[in-house]
Design a protein around this motif. Structure first.
Motif, PDB file in Angstrom:
ATOM      1  N   LEU A  19      32.843  22.287  75.866  1.00  8.46           N
ATOM      2  CA  LEU A  19      32.986  21.303  74.962  1.00  8.46           C
ATOM      3  C   LEU A  19      33.742  21.340  73.632  1.00  8.46           C
ATOM      4  O   LEU A  19      33.465  20.750  72.660  1.00  8.46           O
ATOM      5  CB  LEU A  19      31.585  20.716  74.700  1.00  8.46           C
ATOM      6  CG  LEU A  19      30.848  20.022  76.181  1.00  8.46           C
ATOM      7  CD1 LEU A  19      29.413  19.723  75.695  1.00  8.46           C
ATOM      8  CD2 LEU A  19      31.790  18.813  76.740  1.00  8.46           C
ATOM      9  N   ARG A  20      33.913  23.023  73.571  1.00  7.04           N
ATOM     10  CA  ARG A  20      34.263  23.299  72.122  1.00  7.04           C
ATOM     11  C   ARG A  20      35.730  22.793  71.724  1.00  7.04           C
ATOM     12  O   ARG A  20      36.744  22.447  72.553  1.00  7.04           O
ATOM     13  CB  ARG A  20      34.424  24.800  71.915  1.00  7.04           C
ATOM     14  CG  ARG A  20      35.769  25.287  72.567  1.00  7.04           C
ATOM     15  CD  ARG A  20      35.936  26.749  72.207  1.00  7.04           C
ATOM     16  NE  ARG A  20      36.635  27.468  73.088  1.00  7.04           N
ATOM     17  CZ  ARG A  20      38.035  27.454  73.410  1.00  7.04           C
ATOM     18  NH1 ARG A  20      38.936  26.537  72.414  1.00  7.04           N
ATOM     19  NH2 ARG A  20      38.941  27.936  74.217  1.00  7.04           N
ATOM     20  N   ARG A  22      38.965  22.639  68.837  1.00  2.56           N
ATOM     21  CA  ARG A  22      39.822  23.283  67.844  1.00  2.56           C
ATOM     22  C   ARG A  22      39.131  23.552  66.463  1.00  2.56           C
ATOM     23  O   ARG A  22      39.091  24.746  65.860  1.00  2.56           O
ATOM     24  CB  ARG A  22      41.213  22.818  67.584  1.00  2.56           C
ATOM     25  CG  ARG A  22      42.157  23.824  66.871  1.00  2.56           C
ATOM     26  CD  ARG A  22      43.777  23.044  66.736  1.00  2.56           C
ATOM     27  NE  ARG A  22      44.066  23.459  65.651  1.00  2.56           N
ATOM     28  CZ  ARG A  22      43.865  22.692  64.306  1.00  2.56           C
ATOM     29  NH1 ARG A  22      42.956  22.080  64.110  1.00  2.56           N
ATOM     30  NH2 ARG A  22      44.500  23.391  63.302  1.00  2.56           N
ATOM     31  N   GLY A  23      38.727  22.469  66.203  1.00  3.10           N
ATOM     32  CA  GLY A  23      37.830  22.316  64.846  1.00  3.10           C
ATOM     33  C   GLY A  23      36.577  23.201  64.878  1.00  3.10           C
ATOM     34  O   GLY A  23      36.471  23.801  63.595  1.00  3.10           O
ATOM     35  N   ASP A  24      36.022  23.341  66.039  1.00  7.27           N
ATOM     36  CA  ASP A  24      34.813  24.391  66.019  1.00  7.27           C
ATOM     37  C   ASP A  24      35.194  25.420  65.600  1.00  7.27           C
ATOM     38  O   ASP A  24      34.356  26.405  65.082  1.00  7.27           O
ATOM     39  CB  ASP A  24      34.050  24.375  67.477  1.00  7.27           C
ATOM     40  CG  ASP A  24      33.601  22.654  67.621  1.00  7.27           C
ATOM     41  OD1 ASP A  24      33.202  22.202  66.576  1.00  7.27           O
ATOM     42  OD2 ASP A  24      33.596  22.266  68.923  1.00  7.27           O
ATOM     43  N   ILE A  25      36.498  26.070  66.275  1.00 10.88           N
ATOM     44  CA  ILE A  25      36.660  27.455  66.056  1.00 10.88           C
ATOM     45  C   ILE A  25      37.286  27.686  64.473  1.00 10.88           C
ATOM     46  O   ILE A  25      36.847  28.722  64.083  1.00 10.88           O
ATOM     47  CB  ILE A  25      37.917  27.940  67.156  1.00 10.88           C
ATOM     48  CG1 ILE A  25      37.499  27.738  68.332  1.00 10.88           C
ATOM     49  CG2 ILE A  25      38.544  28.935  66.631  1.00 10.88           C
ATOM     50  CD1 ILE A  25      38.403  27.659  69.432  1.00 10.88           C
ATOM     51  N   VAL A  26      37.844  26.553  63.995  1.00  5.58           N
ATOM     52  CA  VAL A  26      38.304  26.793  62.631  1.00  5.58           C
ATOM     53  C   VAL A  26      37.196  27.046  61.847  1.00  5.58           C
ATOM     54  O   VAL A  26      36.990  27.676  60.762  1.00  5.58           O
ATOM     55  CB  VAL A  26      39.277  25.628  62.327  1.00  5.58           C
ATOM     56  CG1 VAL A  26      39.506  25.576  60.642  1.00  5.58           C
ATOM     57  CG2 VAL A  26      40.625  25.620  63.076  1.00  5.58           C
ATOM     58  N   GLU A  27      36.178  26.252  61.995  1.00  3.21           N
ATOM     59  CA  GLU A  27      34.871  26.159  61.210  1.00  3.21           C
ATOM     60  C   GLU A  27      34.156  27.575  61.121  1.00  3.21           C
ATOM     61  O   GLU A  27      33.618  27.985  60.346  1.00  3.21           O
ATOM     62  CB  GLU A  27      33.991  24.980  61.744  1.00  3.21           C
ATOM     63  CG  GLU A  27      32.442  25.100  60.788  1.00  3.21           C
ATOM     64  CD  GLU A  27      31.623  23.597  61.033  1.00  3.21           C
ATOM     65  OE1 GLU A  27      30.687  23.575  60.384  1.00  3.21           O
ATOM     66  OE2 GLU A  27      32.059  23.083  62.275  1.00  3.21           O
ATOM     67  N   ALA A  28      34.123  27.990  62.476  1.00  4.17           N
ATOM     68  CA  ALA A  28      33.338  29.312  62.678  1.00  4.17           C
ATOM     69  C   ALA A  28      34.243  30.433  62.008  1.00  4.17           C
ATOM     70  O   ALA A  28      33.447  31.314  61.350  1.00  4.17           O
ATOM     71  CB  ALA A  28      33.513  29.772  64.208  1.00  4.17           C
ATOM     72  N   TRP A  29      35.559  30.434  61.837  1.00  7.81           N
ATOM     73  CA  TRP A  29      36.272  31.217  61.028  1.00  7.81           C
ATOM     74  C   TRP A  29      36.043  31.067  59.656  1.00  7.81           C
ATOM     75  O   TRP A  29      36.122  31.847  58.628  1.00  7.81           O
ATOM     76  CB  TRP A  29      37.780  31.103  61.524  1.00  7.81           C
ATOM     77  CG  TRP A  29      38.226  31.826  62.919  1.00  7.81           C
ATOM     78  CD1 TRP A  29      38.363  31.268  63.925  1.00  7.81           C
ATOM     79  CD2 TRP A  29      38.011  33.333  63.059  1.00  7.81           C
ATOM     80  NE1 TRP A  29      38.551  32.358  64.934  1.00  7.81           N
ATOM     81  CE2 TRP A  29      38.230  33.667  64.071  1.00  7.81           C
ATOM     82  CE3 TRP A  29      37.845  34.536  62.318  1.00  7.81           C
ATOM     83  CZ2 TRP A  29      38.227  35.056  64.979  1.00  7.81           C
ATOM     84  CZ3 TRP A  29      37.586  35.718  62.751  1.00  7.81           C
ATOM     85  CH2 TRP A  29      37.809  36.005  64.115  1.00  7.81           C
ATOM     86  N   VAL A  30      36.177  29.950  59.246  1.00  7.55           N
ATOM     87  CA  VAL A  30      35.902  29.472  57.799  1.00  7.55           C
ATOM     88  C   VAL A  30      34.230  30.046  57.272  1.00  7.55           C
ATOM     89  O   VAL A  30      34.380  30.481  56.206  1.00  7.55           O
ATOM     90  CB  VAL A  30      35.939  27.833  57.761  1.00  7.55           C
ATOM     91  CG1 VAL A  30      35.317  27.727  56.384  1.00  7.55           C
ATOM     92  CG2 VAL A  30      37.170  27.328  57.769  1.00  7.55           C
ATOM     93  N   ARG A 173      36.822  15.513  62.779  1.00  7.60           N
ATOM     94  CA  ARG A 173      36.234  15.308  63.909  1.00  7.60           C
ATOM     95  C   ARG A 173      35.553  13.965  64.068  1.00  7.60           C
ATOM     96  O   ARG A 173      35.669  13.253  65.193  1.00  7.60           O
ATOM     97  CB  ARG A 173      34.930  16.379  63.963  1.00  7.60           C
ATOM     98  CG  ARG A 173      35.373  17.562  64.451  1.00  7.60           C
ATOM     99  CD  ARG A 173      34.248  18.564  64.932  1.00  7.60           C
ATOM    100  NE  ARG A 173      33.319  18.917  63.719  1.00  7.60           N
ATOM    101  CZ  ARG A 173      33.362  20.152  63.160  1.00  7.60           C
ATOM    102  NH1 ARG A 173      34.161  21.052  63.518  1.00  7.60           N
ATOM    103  NH2 ARG A 173      32.492  20.422  62.093  1.00  7.60           N
ATOM    104  N   ILE A 174      35.152  13.533  63.115  1.00  9.78           N
ATOM    105  CA  ILE A 174      34.528  11.949  63.325  1.00  9.78           C
ATOM    106  C   ILE A 174      35.797  11.021  63.371  1.00  9.78           C
ATOM    107  O   ILE A 174      35.592  10.299  64.266  1.00  9.78           O
ATOM    108  CB  ILE A 174      33.902  11.632  61.840  1.00  9.78           C
ATOM    109  CG1 ILE A 174      32.491  12.485  61.817  1.00  9.78           C
ATOM    110  CG2 ILE A 174      33.648  10.036  61.989  1.00  9.78           C
ATOM    111  CD1 ILE A 174      31.678  12.376  60.607  1.00  9.78           C
ATOM    112  N   GLU A 175      37.023  11.091  62.675  1.00  9.17           N
ATOM    113  CA  GLU A 175      37.962  10.371  62.876  1.00  9.17           C
ATOM    114  C   GLU A 175      38.580  10.683  64.302  1.00  9.17           C
ATOM    115  O   GLU A 175      38.846   9.662  64.969  1.00  9.17           O
ATOM    116  CB  GLU A 175      38.980  10.626  61.937  1.00  9.17           C
ATOM    117  CG  GLU A 175      38.841  10.113  60.600  1.00  9.17           C
ATOM    118  CD  GLU A 175      39.697  10.612  59.417  1.00  9.17           C
ATOM    119  OE1 GLU A 175      40.653  11.249  59.853  1.00  9.17           O
ATOM    120  OE2 GLU A 175      39.446  10.569  58.431  1.00  9.17           O
ATOM    121  N   GLN A 176      38.640  11.684  64.895  1.00  8.57           N
ATOM    122  CA  GLN A 176      39.114  11.775  66.246  1.00  8.57           C
ATOM    123  C   GLN A 176      38.193  11.271  67.244  1.00  8.57           C
ATOM    124  O   GLN A 176      38.676  10.810  68.189  1.00  8.57           O
ATOM    125  CB  GLN A 176      39.126  13.694  66.629  1.00  8.57           C
ATOM    126  CG  GLN A 176      39.661  13.777  67.864  1.00  8.57           C
ATOM    127  CD  GLN A 176      39.513  15.366  68.014  1.00  8.57           C
ATOM    128  OE1 GLN A 176      39.313  16.096  67.357  1.00  8.57           O
ATOM    129  NE2 GLN A 176      40.129  15.726  69.311  1.00  8.57           N
TER     130      GLN A 176
END
Length: 193
Positions: A19-20, A22-30, A173-176
């Motif tokens: 369920l992950r 791309r934005g989840d990965i970016v957020e983790a790196w941020v 994410r909300i827009e997606q």
């Protein structure tokens, strides 16, 4: 399961999550970048600020020299007025520089002194009266306070930038989800209402 794979799974569980996004990965790196930059950058900013402040205070101690001055008028014991404190008041003094030039100016002196009393004032490189520079201990404390403030301000900026980046990712994410719902929602049958 070997130890390295277990450690990898423990710390990066979301990598294998179906369920992950791309934005989840970016957020983790941020989040990771914010923590690293805050820790390392805050320490560097604090050290640089403390060093700069210490240099300024050392320069003040070197430039400000004590000079003997003479009080030009009596200073009564109880003086009330602007620029006074309980035991000090502003009064005119005269002093001679090492080069022989005579100066007069106002400075804070103890109350109850008579005209002609000798006092010590501090002068800067231009020959003007200035305050006493901080001692080494006072300078160290003040440099520490300034360094802490600078490090906290830096950390606040970094955390604010990280929060802004995470807010933008959440908006995306909300827009997606909205776009995906617009595609999938009609396939679910009739709508209520």
């Amino acid at each position: 399961m070997d130890g390295s794979r277990r450690a990898k799974q423990r710390f990066w569980r979301w990598r294998n999550n179906p369920l992950r996004r791309r934005g989840d990965i970016v957020e983790a790196w941020v989040v990771l970048a914010v923590w690293v930059v805050t820790a390392v950058g805050g320490a560097v900013v604090g050290l640089v600020t403390a060093h700069a402040a210490d240099e300024v205070f050392a320069r003040q101690r070197a430039e400000r020299s004590p000079v003997r001055a003479v009080l030009l008028a009596d200073v009564p014991r109880s003086v009330a007025g602007v620029g006074t404190s309980s035991d000090k008041t502003a009064a005119r003094v005269r002093w001679t520089d090492p080069d022989g030039s005579v100066h007069t100016d106002r400075t804070l002196v103890d109350t109850g002194l008579k005209a002609g009393s000798r006092i010590v004032v501090r002068t800067d490189g231009r020959g003007e009266i200035t305050g006493e520079p901080p001692s080494r201990t006072e300078a160290a404390v003040e440099a520490g306070v300034l360094a802490t403030g600078a490090a906290l301000a830096f950390a606040g900026l970094v955390c604010g930038a990280g929060a802004l980046a995470r807010w933008r990712l959440e908006r995306q994410r909300i827009e997606q989800w909205g776009r995906e719902w617009d595609l999938v929602g009609p396939q679910w049958g009739h709508k209520t209402g």
